[in-house]
Design a protein around this motif. Structure first.
Motif, PDB file in Angstrom:
ATOM      1  N   GLY A  84     -27.627 -34.533  31.939  1.00 32.70           N
ATOM      2  CA  GLY A  84     -28.281 -33.301  31.498  1.00 32.70           C
ATOM      3  C   GLY A  84     -28.017 -33.008  30.028  1.00 32.70           C
ATOM      4  N   LYS A  85     -26.777 -33.172  29.602  1.00 32.07           N
ATOM      5  CA  LYS A  85     -26.453 -32.894  28.200  1.00 32.07           C
ATOM      6  C   LYS A  85     -27.149 -33.877  27.265  1.00 32.07           C
ATOM      7  CE  LYS A  85     -22.122 -30.447  29.009  1.00 32.07           C
ATOM      8  NZ  LYS A  85     -20.640 -30.499  29.005  1.00 32.07           N
ATOM      9  N   ALA A  86     -27.269 -35.133  27.698  1.00 29.39           N
ATOM     10  CA  ALA A  86     -27.997 -36.117  26.892  1.00 29.39           C
ATOM     11  C   ALA A  86     -29.468 -35.736  26.794  1.00 29.39           C
ATOM     12  CB  ALA A  86     -27.849 -37.507  27.516  1.00 29.39           C
ATOM     13  N   GLU A  87     -30.044 -35.325  27.915  1.00 28.42           N
ATOM     14  CA  GLU A  87     -31.440 -34.883  27.930  1.00 28.42           C
ATOM     15  C   GLU A  87     -31.666 -33.747  26.932  1.00 28.42           C
ATOM     16  OE1 GLU A  87     -33.982 -31.745  30.462  1.00 28.42           O
ATOM     17  OE2 GLU A  87     -32.448 -32.853  31.543  1.00 28.42           O
ATOM     18  N   ALA A  88     -30.797 -32.718  26.999  1.00 24.42           N
ATOM     19  CA  ALA A  88     -30.946 -31.566  26.105  1.00 24.42           C
ATOM     20  C   ALA A  88     -30.827 -31.980  24.639  1.00 24.42           C
ATOM     21  CB  ALA A  88     -29.904 -30.501  26.440  1.00 24.42           C
ATOM     22  N   ALA A  89     -29.863 -32.856  24.363  1.00 27.57           N
ATOM     23  CA  ALA A  89     -29.680 -33.309  22.984  1.00 27.57           C
ATOM     24  C   ALA A  89     -30.905 -34.065  22.486  1.00 27.57           C
ATOM     25  CB  ALA A  89     -28.440 -34.195  22.890  1.00 27.57           C
ATOM     26  N   ILE A  90     -31.472 -34.910  23.320  1.00 26.94           N
ATOM     27  CA  ILE A  90     -32.650 -35.694  22.935  1.00 26.94           C
ATOM     28  C   ILE A  90     -33.859 -34.789  22.754  1.00 26.94           C
ATOM     29  CG2 ILE A  90     -34.283 -37.453  23.761  1.00 26.94           C
ATOM     30  CD1 ILE A  90     -31.776 -38.805  25.089  1.00 26.94           C
ATOM     31  N   ILE A  91     -34.029 -33.817  23.636  1.00 26.48           N
ATOM     32  CA  ILE A  91     -35.112 -32.849  23.469  1.00 26.48           C
ATOM     33  C   ILE A  91     -34.962 -32.113  22.142  1.00 26.48           C
ATOM     34  CG2 ILE A  91     -35.967 -30.612  24.332  1.00 26.48           C
ATOM     35  CD1 ILE A  91     -35.560 -31.716  27.172  1.00 26.48           C
ATOM     36  N   ALA A 116     -22.336 -37.273  41.728  1.00 27.49           N
ATOM     37  CA  ALA A 116     -21.660 -36.137  41.092  1.00 27.49           C
ATOM     38  C   ALA A 116     -21.353 -36.412  39.624  1.00 27.49           C
ATOM     39  CB  ALA A 116     -20.366 -35.816  41.839  1.00 27.49           C
ATOM     40  N   ALA A 117     -21.250 -37.692  39.260  1.00 22.49           N
ATOM     41  CA  ALA A 117     -20.958 -38.059  37.874  1.00 22.49           C
ATOM     42  C   ALA A 117     -22.203 -38.010  36.990  1.00 22.49           C
ATOM     43  CB  ALA A 117     -20.358 -39.462  37.827  1.00 22.49           C
ATOM     44  N   ILE A 118     -23.371 -37.918  37.601  1.00 19.80           N
ATOM     45  CA  ILE A 118     -24.632 -37.976  36.852  1.00 19.80           C
ATOM     46  C   ILE A 118     -24.971 -36.669  36.162  1.00 19.80           C
ATOM     47  CG2 ILE A 118     -27.155 -38.135  37.106  1.00 19.80           C
ATOM     48  CD1 ILE A 118     -26.039 -40.859  37.284  1.00 19.80           C
ATOM     49  N   TRP A 119     -24.906 -35.559  36.906  1.00 22.50           N
ATOM     50  CA  TRP A 119     -25.526 -34.311  36.475  1.00 22.50           C
ATOM     51  C   TRP A 119     -25.154 -33.867  35.063  1.00 22.50           C
ATOM     52  CZ3 TRP A 119     -29.400 -33.638  39.445  1.00 22.50           C
ATOM     53  CH2 TRP A 119     -29.327 -33.875  40.824  1.00 22.50           C
ATOM     54  N   ASP A 120     -23.877 -33.747  34.773  1.00 22.44           N
ATOM     55  CA  ASP A 120     -23.454 -33.170  33.500  1.00 22.44           C
ATOM     56  C   ASP A 120     -23.760 -34.083  32.304  1.00 22.44           C
ATOM     57  OD1 ASP A 120     -22.015 -30.941  32.121  1.00 22.44           O
ATOM     58  OD2 ASP A 120     -20.644 -32.567  31.603  1.00 22.44           O
ATOM     59  N   PRO A 121     -23.316 -35.352  32.286  1.00 22.97           N
ATOM     60  CA  PRO A 121     -23.604 -36.202  31.124  1.00 22.97           C
ATOM     61  C   PRO A 121     -25.106 -36.450  30.925  1.00 22.97           C
ATOM     62  CG  PRO A 121     -21.827 -37.141  32.427  1.00 22.97           C
ATOM     63  CD  PRO A 121     -22.437 -36.048  33.250  1.00 22.97           C
ATOM     64  N   LYS A 136     -28.884 -43.981  21.202  1.00 18.96           N
ATOM     65  CA  LYS A 136     -27.452 -43.707  21.082  1.00 18.96           C
ATOM     66  C   LYS A 136     -26.990 -42.690  22.113  1.00 18.96           C
ATOM     67  CE  LYS A 136     -27.088 -44.685  16.113  1.00 18.96           C
ATOM     68  NZ  LYS A 136     -26.789 -44.093  14.783  1.00 18.96           N
ATOM     69  N   THR A 137     -27.802 -41.667  22.321  1.00 20.87           N
ATOM     70  CA  THR A 137     -27.396 -40.556  23.193  1.00 20.87           C
ATOM     71  C   THR A 137     -27.334 -40.967  24.655  1.00 20.87           C
ATOM     72  OG1 THR A 137     -28.452 -39.014  21.641  1.00 20.87           O
ATOM     73  CG2 THR A 137     -27.886 -38.165  23.816  1.00 20.87           C
ATOM     74  N   ILE A 138     -28.360 -41.648  25.145  1.00 23.34           N
ATOM     75  CA  ILE A 138     -28.369 -42.001  26.569  1.00 23.34           C
ATOM     76  C   ILE A 138     -27.424 -43.173  26.846  1.00 23.34           C
ATOM     77  CG2 ILE A 138     -30.272 -43.657  26.665  1.00 23.34           C
ATOM     78  CD1 ILE A 138     -29.563 -40.731  29.093  1.00 23.34           C
ATOM     79  N   THR A 139     -27.196 -44.024  25.853  1.00 23.67           N
ATOM     80  CA  THR A 139     -26.214 -45.098  26.007  1.00 23.67           C
ATOM     81  C   THR A 139     -24.813 -44.519  26.162  1.00 23.67           C
ATOM     82  OG1 THR A 139     -27.549 -46.675  24.727  1.00 23.67           O
ATOM     83  CG2 THR A 139     -25.198 -47.152  24.949  1.00 23.67           C
ATOM     84  N   ALA A 140     -24.507 -43.510  25.355  1.00 24.91           N
ATOM     85  CA  ALA A 140     -23.204 -42.844  25.443  1.00 24.91           C
ATOM     86  C   ALA A 140     -23.056 -42.140  26.790  1.00 24.91           C
ATOM     87  CB  ALA A 140     -23.040 -41.838  24.307  1.00 24.91           C
ATOM     88  N   ALA A 141     -24.134 -41.512  27.266  1.00 30.06           N
ATOM     89  CA  ALA A 141     -24.090 -40.827  28.564  1.00 30.06           C
ATOM     90  C   ALA A 141     -23.837 -41.837  29.682  1.00 30.06           C
ATOM     91  CB  ALA A 141     -25.396 -40.085  28.809  1.00 30.06           C
ATOM     92  N   GLY A 142     -24.485 -42.998  29.584  1.00 30.13           N
ATOM     93  CA  GLY A 142     -24.292 -44.039  30.584  1.00 30.13           C
ATOM     94  C   GLY A 142     -22.862 -44.517  30.633  1.00 30.13           C
ATOM     95  N   LYS A 143     -22.222 -44.641  29.465  1.00 32.58           N
ATOM     96  CA  LYS A 143     -20.828 -45.072  29.400  1.00 32.58           C
ATOM     97  C   LYS A 143     -19.919 -44.022  30.050  1.00 32.58           C
ATOM     98  CE  LYS A 143     -17.231 -46.548  26.149  1.00 32.58           C
ATOM     99  NZ  LYS A 143     -16.867 -46.746  24.714  1.00 32.58           N
ATOM    100  N   ASP A 145     -31.272 -30.515  32.432  1.00 28.18           N
ATOM    101  CA  ASP A 145     -31.464 -30.348  33.870  1.00 28.18           C
ATOM    102  C   ASP A 145     -32.042 -31.653  34.415  1.00 28.18           C
ATOM    103  OD1 ASP A 145     -32.729 -29.704  36.437  1.00 28.18           O
ATOM    104  OD2 ASP A 145     -32.252 -27.628  35.946  1.00 28.18           O
ATOM    105  N   ALA A 146     -31.152 -32.514  34.914  1.00 30.64           N
ATOM    106  CA  ALA A 146     -31.568 -33.838  35.392  1.00 30.64           C
ATOM    107  C   ALA A 146     -32.599 -33.739  36.519  1.00 30.64           C
ATOM    108  CB  ALA A 146     -30.343 -34.617  35.876  1.00 30.64           C
TER     109      ALA A 146
END
Length: 417
Positions: free
Chosen positions: A389-396, A382-387, A403-410, A194-195
């Protein structure tokens, strides 16, 4: 409850070609309104369930005064997505009520047009609220309420407001050890993240979403997600996660975060004005303070959001819609009625002054959000929310932050292009 998801909205926003929406010439409005009256015109307003009931008496009054029928229709789910779809099909309403961060998407899809507000009218609103509904130099909505996150705490369990997130974690762990609570912190994440709710901690740790241009507008070309600042931020957030302190957990969701707090299972809740009704019903003794940041870090900055009325660009009675939104919505009477339906601070200064004397929570929420950041309304958001949020959940959950937030940024960068 405030839950941010991308879903169909992101797909619609990013798949359709951008189309500009310039200012409108309202010189023929009086004639158009008279024509609407003569033909027994109808004004259709779409809003969510809570706003619908509060709006109905005011809509009826407007209809009587203007000799037209006014229908307020409740759209319970996916209001923005349904509005964009209906607009494209020519079957949408004349007025829609929703969050200010819809604006970029709605303008891009040609679904709304600028609202004609006089300078004197604009001066009656909170300055930040007017800024939030301004896009590409034009006002696209009339704001009626503002909102931001704060720390809501059970004062029986936590008498003092924590100065840092580390202080909060220490207090929460102590309550768990004493079996007075089962959770350290109720900050919703869920399996998809949840961004919106993690943003105060993300900013405190130095992260950002978009940079700003010389005029202060968000710059979609300056994406902060995936940059060193975001990696450093999520490395700190990871330490609060399930493999660290256990303060941030994917089991705390938008469906159970408030209920866990009102059930006295956690002393600290990060939420907004919408949580207060439930806290009062549960008889919780509570206080409200700013979301604490990391020790030695920046001040935690929540998003500042605005709820507003919009004129549909493809509505059948645009002149009446402009009249309703510009001159009928911007009254204290309606603003107070909407506040009574759900206690979010009114954007209209006179309405806020009218209600805050009987509601000290309003001032506390304002204090918690005074240094917040206006939630970006640019289409790229609109491109922010899903990638994100999923990166946040994975990191938590224990995934590698870099690696996770870099992939989300890409992923986000590719969607924006």
């Amino acid at each position: 409850m405030r839950i941010r998801t991308a879903g169909v909205v992101a797909a619609v926003a990013l798949a359709l070609a951008a189309s500009g929406c310039g200012g409108s010439d309202n010189s023929d409005e009086p004639a158009a309104k008279e024509s609407a009256k003569a033909s027994g015109g109808k004004l259709v307003i779409w809003a969510d369930d809570k706003r619908t009931e509060a709006l109905k008496p005011f809509a009826e009054k407007f209809g009587t005064e203007n000799g037209v029928t006014v229908e307020v229709q409740a759209v319970s789910k996916d209001l923005q997505t349904n509005f964009v779809t209906a607009s494209q099909q020519g079957s949408g309403p004349d007025v829609v009520v929703g969050a200010h961060d819809w604006i970029g998407n709605l303008v891009q899809n040609g679904a709304i047009e600028p609202v004609q507000l006089a300078a004197e009218q604009k001066s009656g609103f909170n300055e930040t609220a007017v800024k939030a509904v301004t896009f590409n130099g034009q006002v696209y909505g009339v704001p009626y309420a503002m909102e931001n996150l704060a720390l809501i705490r059970n004062t029986e369990l936590a008498p003092e407001a924590p100065k840092t997130i580390e202080d909060l974690v220490a207090a929460g762990k102590k309550l768990k050890a004493e079996k007075k609570a089962t959770e350290i912190l109720c900050l919703q994440s869920g399996q998809n993240g949840d961004a919106y709710h993690i943003y105060p901690l993300y900013t405190s740790a130095g992260g950002y979403l978009f940079g700003t241009g010389a005029n202060g507008d968000y710059d979609p070309k300056d994406l902060g997600v995936g940059k060193p600042e975001s990696i450093a931020a999520f490395q700190k957030i990871a330490k609060l996660g399930e493999k660290g302190e256990g303060a941030l957990k994917r089991s705390i969701t938008g469906e159970n975060s408030i209920a866990t707090f009102t059930g006295k299972k956690c002393a600290f809740l990060v939420s907004g004005p919408w949580a207060i009704t439930d806290a009062k019903k549960a008889g919780i003794k509570y206080d409200i303070s700013p979301v604490p940041g990391f020790a030695g870090g920046k001040e935690a900055q929540p998003f500042v959001g605005v709820q507003a009325f919009y004129v549909a660009a493809k509505g059948k009675n645009k002149a009446l819609a402009q009249e309703f939104v510009a001159n009928h919505v911007s009254t204290s009477e309606l603003a107070v009625a909407l506040y009574n339906a759900e206690p979010r601070p009114p954007a209209l200064t006179a309405a806020l002054d009218q209600v805050k004397g009987n509601d000290p929570d309003l001032t506390k929420f304002q204090e918690a959000g005074k240094n917040g950041q206006v939630l970006p309304a640019i289409p790229a958001m609109a491109a922010i929310w899903d990638p994100f949020g999923k990166a946040e959940a994975a990191i938590i959950g224990g995934a590698d932050p870099a690696k996770t937030i870099t992939a989300a940024g890409k992923t986000i960068s590719e969607q924006i292009k």
